[in-house]
Design a protein around this motif. Structure first.
Motif, PDB file in Angstrom:
ATOM      1  N   HIS A  29       0.833  -1.209   0.000  1.00  0.00           N
ATOM      2  CA  HIS A  29       0.000   0.000   0.000  1.00  0.00           C
ATOM      3  C   HIS A  29       0.863   1.254   0.000  1.00  0.00           C
ATOM      4  CE1 HIS A  29      -3.340  -2.594   2.032  1.00  0.00           C
ATOM      5  NE2 HIS A  29      -3.441  -2.621   0.709  1.00  0.00           N
ATOM      6  N   LEU A  30       1.926   1.195   0.795  1.00  0.00           N
ATOM      7  CA  LEU A  30       2.817   2.355   0.887  1.00  0.00           C
ATOM      8  C   LEU A  30       3.467   2.630  -0.473  1.00  0.00           C
ATOM      9  CD1 LEU A  30       4.063   4.438   2.860  1.00  0.00           C
ATOM     10  CD2 LEU A  30       5.947   2.829   3.194  1.00  0.00           C
ATOM     11  N   SER A  31       3.858   1.550  -1.117  1.00  0.00           N
ATOM     12  CA  SER A  31       4.497   1.746  -2.418  1.00  0.00           C
ATOM     13  C   SER A  31       3.488   2.254  -3.455  1.00  0.00           C
ATOM     14  CB  SER A  31       5.207   0.445  -2.804  1.00  0.00           C
ATOM     15  OG  SER A  31       4.876   0.046  -4.077  1.00  0.00           O
ATOM     16  N   LEU A  32       2.245   1.789  -3.371  1.00  0.00           N
ATOM     17  CA  LEU A  32       1.206   2.302  -4.280  1.00  0.00           C
ATOM     18  C   LEU A  32       0.976   3.797  -4.060  1.00  0.00           C
ATOM     19  CD1 LEU A  32      -1.488  -0.561  -4.152  1.00  0.00           C
ATOM     20  CD2 LEU A  32       0.011   0.015  -6.075  1.00  0.00           C
ATOM     21  N   LEU A  33       1.148   4.223  -2.802  1.00  0.00           N
ATOM     22  CA  LEU A  33       0.975   5.650  -2.496  1.00  0.00           C
ATOM     23  C   LEU A  33       2.020   6.459  -3.268  1.00  0.00           C
ATOM     24  CD1 LEU A  33      -0.629   7.658  -0.611  1.00  0.00           C
ATOM     25  CD2 LEU A  33       1.311   7.495   0.959  1.00  0.00           C
ATOM     26  N   GLY A  34       3.245   5.946  -3.271  1.00  0.00           N
ATOM     27  CA  GLY A  34       4.327   6.634  -3.988  1.00  0.00           C
ATOM     28  C   GLY A  34       4.075   6.716  -5.475  1.00  0.00           C
ATOM     29  N   SER A  36       1.072   7.126  -6.768  1.00  0.00           N
ATOM     30  CA  SER A  36      -0.246   7.778  -6.939  1.00  0.00           C
ATOM     31  C   SER A  36      -1.261   6.811  -7.543  1.00  0.00           C
ATOM     32  CB  SER A  36      -0.151   9.013  -7.848  1.00  0.00           C
ATOM     33  OG  SER A  36       0.810   9.894  -7.380  1.00  0.00           O
ATOM     34  N   SER A  37      -1.206   5.574  -7.116  1.00  0.00           N
ATOM     35  CA  SER A  37      -2.149   4.596  -7.670  1.00  0.00           C
ATOM     36  C   SER A  37      -3.575   4.919  -7.226  1.00  0.00           C
ATOM     37  CB  SER A  37      -1.757   3.205  -7.173  1.00  0.00           C
ATOM     38  OG  SER A  37      -2.852   2.326  -7.293  1.00  0.00           O
ATOM     39  N   THR A  38      -4.515   4.806  -8.168  1.00  0.00           N
ATOM     40  CA  THR A  38      -5.904   5.148  -7.824  1.00  0.00           C
ATOM     41  C   THR A  38      -6.531   4.092  -6.919  1.00  0.00           C
ATOM     42  OG1 THR A  38      -6.694   4.069  -9.815  1.00  0.00           O
ATOM     43  CG2 THR A  38      -6.305   6.436  -9.958  1.00  0.00           C
ATOM     44  N   SER A  39      -5.887   2.933  -6.814  1.00  0.00           N
ATOM     45  CA  SER A  39      -6.473   1.910  -5.947  1.00  0.00           C
ATOM     46  C   SER A  39      -5.803   1.864  -4.573  1.00  0.00           C
ATOM     47  CB  SER A  39      -6.377   0.538  -6.625  1.00  0.00           C
ATOM     48  OG  SER A  39      -5.024   0.264  -6.900  1.00  0.00           O
ATOM     49  N   CYS A  40      -4.909   2.814  -4.312  1.00  0.00           N
ATOM     50  CA  CYS A  40      -4.199   2.807  -3.033  1.00  0.00           C
ATOM     51  C   CYS A  40      -5.118   3.254  -1.892  1.00  0.00           C
ATOM     52  CB  CYS A  40      -2.999   3.753  -3.113  1.00  0.00           C
ATOM     53  SG  CYS A  40      -2.166   3.918  -1.534  1.00  0.00           S
ATOM     54  N   ASP A 170     -12.526  27.981 -11.311  1.00  0.00           N
ATOM     55  CA  ASP A 170     -12.098  28.293  -9.946  1.00  0.00           C
ATOM     56  C   ASP A 170     -11.873  27.064  -9.072  1.00  0.00           C
ATOM     57  OD1 ASP A 170     -14.746  27.595  -9.328  1.00  0.00           O
ATOM     58  OD2 ASP A 170     -14.890  29.134  -7.771  1.00  0.00           O
ATOM     59  N   GLU A 171     -11.563  25.947  -9.700  1.00  0.00           N
ATOM     60  CA  GLU A 171     -11.379  24.717  -8.919  1.00  0.00           C
ATOM     61  C   GLU A 171     -10.217  23.884  -9.435  1.00  0.00           C
ATOM     62  OE1 GLU A 171     -14.981  22.366  -9.146  1.00  0.00           O
ATOM     63  OE2 GLU A 171     -16.146  24.208  -9.022  1.00  0.00           O
ATOM     64  N   VAL A 172      -9.530  23.257  -8.514  1.00  0.00           N
ATOM     65  CA  VAL A 172      -8.537  22.252  -8.920  1.00  0.00           C
ATOM     66  C   VAL A 172      -8.649  21.033  -8.010  1.00  0.00           C
ATOM     67  CG1 VAL A 172      -6.739  23.796  -9.829  1.00  0.00           C
ATOM     68  CG2 VAL A 172      -6.764  23.237  -7.395  1.00  0.00           C
ATOM     69  N   PHE A 173      -8.268  19.895  -8.579  1.00  0.00           N
ATOM     70  CA  PHE A 173      -8.038  18.694  -7.783  1.00  0.00           C
ATOM     71  C   PHE A 173      -6.532  18.494  -7.694  1.00  0.00           C
ATOM     72  CE2 PHE A 173     -12.322  17.528  -9.379  1.00  0.00           C
ATOM     73  CZ  PHE A 173     -12.917  17.162  -8.179  1.00  0.00           C
ATOM     74  N   LEU A 174      -6.064  18.075  -6.533  1.00  0.00           N
ATOM     75  CA  LEU A 174      -4.654  17.733  -6.367  1.00  0.00           C
ATOM     76  C   LEU A 174      -4.588  16.289  -5.893  1.00  0.00           C
ATOM     77  CD1 LEU A 174      -3.589  20.761  -4.087  1.00  0.00           C
ATOM     78  CD2 LEU A 174      -3.714  20.737  -6.583  1.00  0.00           C
ATOM     79  N   ASP A 175      -3.766  15.496  -6.546  1.00  0.00           N
ATOM     80  CA  ASP A 175      -3.477  14.178  -5.990  1.00  0.00           C
ATOM     81  C   ASP A 175      -2.171  14.337  -5.222  1.00  0.00           C
ATOM     82  OD1 ASP A 175      -2.705  11.610  -5.377  1.00  0.00           O
ATOM     83  OD2 ASP A 175      -3.571  10.755  -7.198  1.00  0.00           O
ATOM     84  N   LEU A 176      -2.260  14.297  -3.913  1.00  0.00           N
ATOM     85  CA  LEU A 176      -1.095  14.585  -3.078  1.00  0.00           C
ATOM     86  C   LEU A 176      -0.349  13.317  -2.671  1.00  0.00           C
ATOM     87  CD1 LEU A 176      -2.829  17.288  -0.852  1.00  0.00           C
ATOM     88  CD2 LEU A 176      -1.275  17.672  -2.782  1.00  0.00           C
ATOM     89  N   SER A 177      -0.797  12.183  -3.188  1.00  0.00           N
ATOM     90  CA  SER A 177      -0.263  10.903  -2.720  1.00  0.00           C
ATOM     91  C   SER A 177       1.261  10.821  -2.771  1.00  0.00           C
ATOM     92  CB  SER A 177      -0.860   9.762  -3.552  1.00  0.00           C
ATOM     93  OG  SER A 177      -2.262   9.815  -3.461  1.00  0.00           O
ATOM     94  N   GLU A 354     -16.761   5.289  -2.648  1.00  0.00           N
ATOM     95  CA  GLU A 354     -15.700   4.681  -3.465  1.00  0.00           C
ATOM     96  C   GLU A 354     -15.655   5.316  -4.837  1.00  0.00           C
ATOM     97  OE1 GLU A 354     -16.235   0.394  -3.343  1.00  0.00           O
ATOM     98  OE2 GLU A 354     -16.830   0.649  -1.237  1.00  0.00           O
ATOM     99  N   ASP A 355     -14.529   5.906  -5.122  1.00  0.00           N
ATOM    100  CA  ASP A 355     -14.364   6.593  -6.406  1.00  0.00           C
ATOM    101  C   ASP A 355     -12.882   6.499  -6.754  1.00  0.00           C
ATOM    102  OD1 ASP A 355     -14.157   8.397  -8.517  1.00  0.00           O
ATOM    103  OD2 ASP A 355     -14.311  10.161  -7.234  1.00  0.00           O
ATOM    104  N   HIS A 356     -12.601   5.796  -7.836  1.00  0.00           N
ATOM    105  CA  HIS A 356     -11.191   5.608  -8.196  1.00  0.00           C
ATOM    106  C   HIS A 356     -10.783   6.477  -9.374  1.00  0.00           C
ATOM    107  CE1 HIS A 356     -10.708   2.468  -5.273  1.00  0.00           C
ATOM    108  NE2 HIS A 356     -11.813   1.898  -5.717  1.00  0.00           N
ATOM    109  N   SER A 357     -11.557   7.520  -9.624  1.00  0.00           N
ATOM    110  CA  SER A 357     -11.192   8.335 -10.787  1.00  0.00           C
ATOM    111  C   SER A 357      -9.885   9.072 -10.527  1.00  0.00           C
ATOM    112  CB  SER A 357     -12.326   9.287 -11.168  1.00  0.00           C
ATOM    113  OG  SER A 357     -12.680  10.074 -10.076  1.00  0.00           O
TER     114      SER A 357
END
Ligand code: CTP
Ligand code: CA
Ligand code: CA
Length: 700
Positions: A29-34, A36-40, A170-177, A354-357
């Protein structure tokens, strides 16, 4: 520690030793975080939304005190209200009169506008009184939006690679993983060791902490089954680090650009977006994994992304509830049987949070539109052409930002929609690929499309015009030099061949003799008549759905409370395809009309009983006044045709009307779209010559 990782130093975690049980997360799981896996399961996504955005833009631009009530006006309506004004009860649909009554000190600032005939937008004091001759420009807000995005990217700058998706103006998403992964390893060296027995499915050690300092974050309560006495696990810590990063980003936006924004931090886009709206203004809300059910249970599911529109309505009807908590009780099989397998399954998971987008760093613009509703309607081609030039300038300035000049991306098609009475017509043409796109080309193509609509007849009064470009493609080579735009030998030959094939005696017959002239007209008309013609619902009042920079054709409409947008959202595939089927008929009808128009130029005016005539200043003929409009349109179409003969700028529309392309058009056009507006540019005159090298190469 590298200076490019600004978050590694802070240590908000109280390091009281906790229980030594194992973490529920693994090395995998930790490695998936690195990655930015959507299933992490440790994933952290943030959504940042500017508070009362347009109102803040005006407040900052005019250097107005932050507690001063202010609203942004568009014609006689209000489109953005700052938080001080909201305290007085002023809302988006409050009238100007009511707003002044509710809050006598309110500042009402009209949006910038393009004035008909001018070359760039400006803030006009009297714009609200000139809806007929001005067009809204949201460019100032788009520019601020870009500065904010740049500030966010600068604050987050990697390594690791940042994932920032611009979701609207006026919006952004950030994947901070990935950032969080780096911070975790820095702060907790015990995580970087190899997994016991080299087995990635081994559990991580438990975090050495029992309490987390969430600063001023709005923390959503935990689910009923959870207690704050439970020690935090790595997902809580990841969330905490994400929240620190978001706080830093928001502070940077505030300090450098003076804007406040709100944010949501959660495990996916869907929850993060709900989170940013949870507490406003100027706050951030964290929804820990253990709080998701509690958080969502209180929502109406119609507030969830993609459930705001028709699908949401359908679910409400079928299950007689709007509440997430009621729907949670419905088994998946029942959901599937009522709304279909895929939707049922998606619904089952989405209400459970649950949303893996993915967060897409490269959100691609799919189309751009510049539009104007005319009140009162316009009645001449000259008026329409003036607006088309503005639309072309507007779209071109946005294309420049998309990298069209460097050929990084370019649109393939251009569309003109025209509304007369209840009838909406649309003409489309390919944008010739052999030359750079510029404002003059867009303007010429637009005028050509207008010419096609004009020859169809029933053009005036026109109440709405919309010019759009779409079918964006990445350029074959990035940063290609000018040589890359030139048409090479074979391509040039193909262009010449296609021109002569399509138009037969087009060049040879321009002798002015009646028979030959007829052939010329037919050839020109074939060229005028487009490849597709489709109706579409009327959608925009002026330009105000032009709020968002990116067009996500698959997304729900950005402003679901807007009646106009709901209408365009309900556009059906059938609407479009039926009018596509009708297009061939109309094509012939168009030729017939033109023939009639042509006949009507002769001295015997069989179709007009009236004897009242005027002398046309262009051809000096005596024309029935009843035919004035039609006659002027005929000149307009003629002009376009001779313009086409004399330049290569409007490379003829090829006869590519095959069903595959048509169905392409259907699928593109049925999608909801969001649009944008304008900046300065230099409108070109009808008939202006195009880039010389190109002309020589193709036809010289
Ligand atoms: N907007 C608009 N028409 C709408 C909805 C929104 O012109 N139907 C504009 C608003 O003027 C706004 C911007 O798009 O400033 C962003 O919209 P949104 O985030 O929904 O609202 P805000 O005004 O930013 O207010 P909030 O603080 O609630 O986000
Ligand atoms: Ca906002
Ligand atoms: Ca928004």
């Amino acid at each position: 520690m590298s200076s490019s990782q600004p978050f590694l130093n802070s240590s908000p975690i109280s390091l009281t030793a906790g229980h030594r049980r194992k973490s529920q997360f693994t090395y995998k799981h930790l490695s998936l975080l690195g990655q930015s896996s959507t299933s992490c399961p440790l994933r952290v996504i943030a959504h940042i939304d500017l508070d009362a955005f347009y109102a803040q833009c005006e407040g900052v631009r005019l250097n107005i005190a932050q507690d001063q009530p202010l609203a942004v006006q568009q014609w006689s309506g209000l489109i953005a209200i700052n938080y001080p004004a909201r305290k007085f009860g002023v809302k988006r649909f409050t009238t100007i009169g009511e707003a002044k009554k509710l809050c006598p000190d309110i500042i009402l600032q009209h949006v910038a506008t393009w004035k008909e005939g001018e070359e760039r937008w400006a803030y006009h004091q009297d714009a609200f009184a000139h809806m007929a001759t001005h067009k809204v420009s949201l460019d100032p807000y788009r520019l601020e939006s870009r500065r904010i995005l740049a500030c966010i990217k600068d604050t987050l700058r990697g390594p690791p690679i940042q994932k920032v998706e611009k979701a609207s103006i006026d919006e952004v998403f950030l994947d901070l993983s990935a950032q969080i992964h780096a911070v975790l390893l820095e702060r907790y060296p015990e995580l970087s060791g190899p997994a016991p027995y080299d087995d990635p499915t081994e559990s991580l050690p438990r975090p050495p902490t029992t309490a987390l300092d969430w600063n001023a974050d709005a923390l959503v309560d935990l689910d009923n089954s959870e207690t704050e006495d439970d020690d935090p696990d790595w997902d809580d810590i990841a969330m905490l680090i994400g929240s620190e990063i978001v706080r830093t980003v928001r502070a940077a936006i505030r300090e450098r650009l003076k804007y406040t924004c709100s944010a949501g931090v959660a495990r996916n886009k869907m929850i993060a977006k709900l989170g940013s709206a949870h507490k406003k203004p100027n706050q951030q809300t964290v929804i820990r994994n253990r709080a998701v059910q509690q958080f969502l249970g209180d929502y109406k599911f119609t507030k969830i992304r993609n459930l705001g529109g028709k699908l949401g309505e359908e679910v409400v009807t079928k299950f007689a509830t709007e509440e997430v908590k009621d729907l949670l009780l419905v088994p998946i099989e029942q959901l599937k049987s009522k709304v279909g397998d895929d939707t049922g399954s998606w619904l089952f998971h989405i209400i459970r949070g649950e949303d893996h987008s993915e967060v897409n760093s490269r959100t691609q613009i799919k189309s751009m539109l510049s539009a104007k509703s005319f009140r009162p309607s316009i009645n001449t081609s000259e008026q329409a052409v003036r607006w088309l030039r503005i639309f072309a300038a507007d779209i071109f300035s946005r294309l420049v930002e998309e990298g069209v000049v460097e050929n990084r991306r370019r649109p393939k098609t251009i569309n003109l929609h025209h509304r007369q009475g209840g009838q909406m017509r649309s003409k489309q043409a390919p944008i010739p690929s052999g030359r750079p796109i510029d404002e003059a080309l867009l303007s010429d193509l637009a005028q050509n499309l207008l010419g096609q609509i004009v020859v169809d007849g029933r053009v005036w009064p026109c109440s709405n015009l919309q010019l759009s470009v779409g079918g964006f493609e990445d350029g074959p080579t990035k940063n290609r030099g000018i040589g890359g735009f030139l048409v090479r030998g074979d391509e040039a030959k193909a262009m010449i061949t296609s021109k002569s094939e399509n138009h037969g005696s087009f060049h040879a017959t321009d002798t002015g003799l009646p028979m030959k002239r007829r052939k010329l007209e037919d050839g020109a008309l074939r060229k005028f008549l487009t490849k597709s013609e489709m109706s579409r619902d009327e959608g925009e009042e002026d330009n105000d759905i032009d709020n968002l920079d990116t067009i996500e054709e698959h997304a729900t409409l950005p402003y679901e409370h807007s009646e106009e947008n709901r209408k365009s959202g309900s556009r059906t595939c059938e609407d479009v395809s039926s009018s596509l089927l009708g297009s061939n008929e109309r094509m012939h009808e168009g030729i017939d009309i033109m023939d009639k128009v042509e006949q009507s130029q002769g001295p015997i005016l069989t179709r007009q009983p009236s004897t009242e005539t005027y002398t046309c200043i262009r051809c000096k003929r005596s024309i029935s006044v009843h035919q004035k409009e039609e006659h002027e349109d005929w000149h307009f179409a003629k002009n376009l045709q001779s313009h086409e003969n004399s330049t290569t700028s409007t490379i003829p529309v090829r006869d590519n009307e095959n069903s595959a392309q048509q169905s392409n058009h259907v699928s593109q056009s049925k999608m909801p779209k969001k649009f944008t507006a304008s900046r300065s540019g230099t409108p070109n005159a009808l008939g202006k010559k195009v880039e010389k090298g190109q002309k020589r190469l193709a036809f010289g």
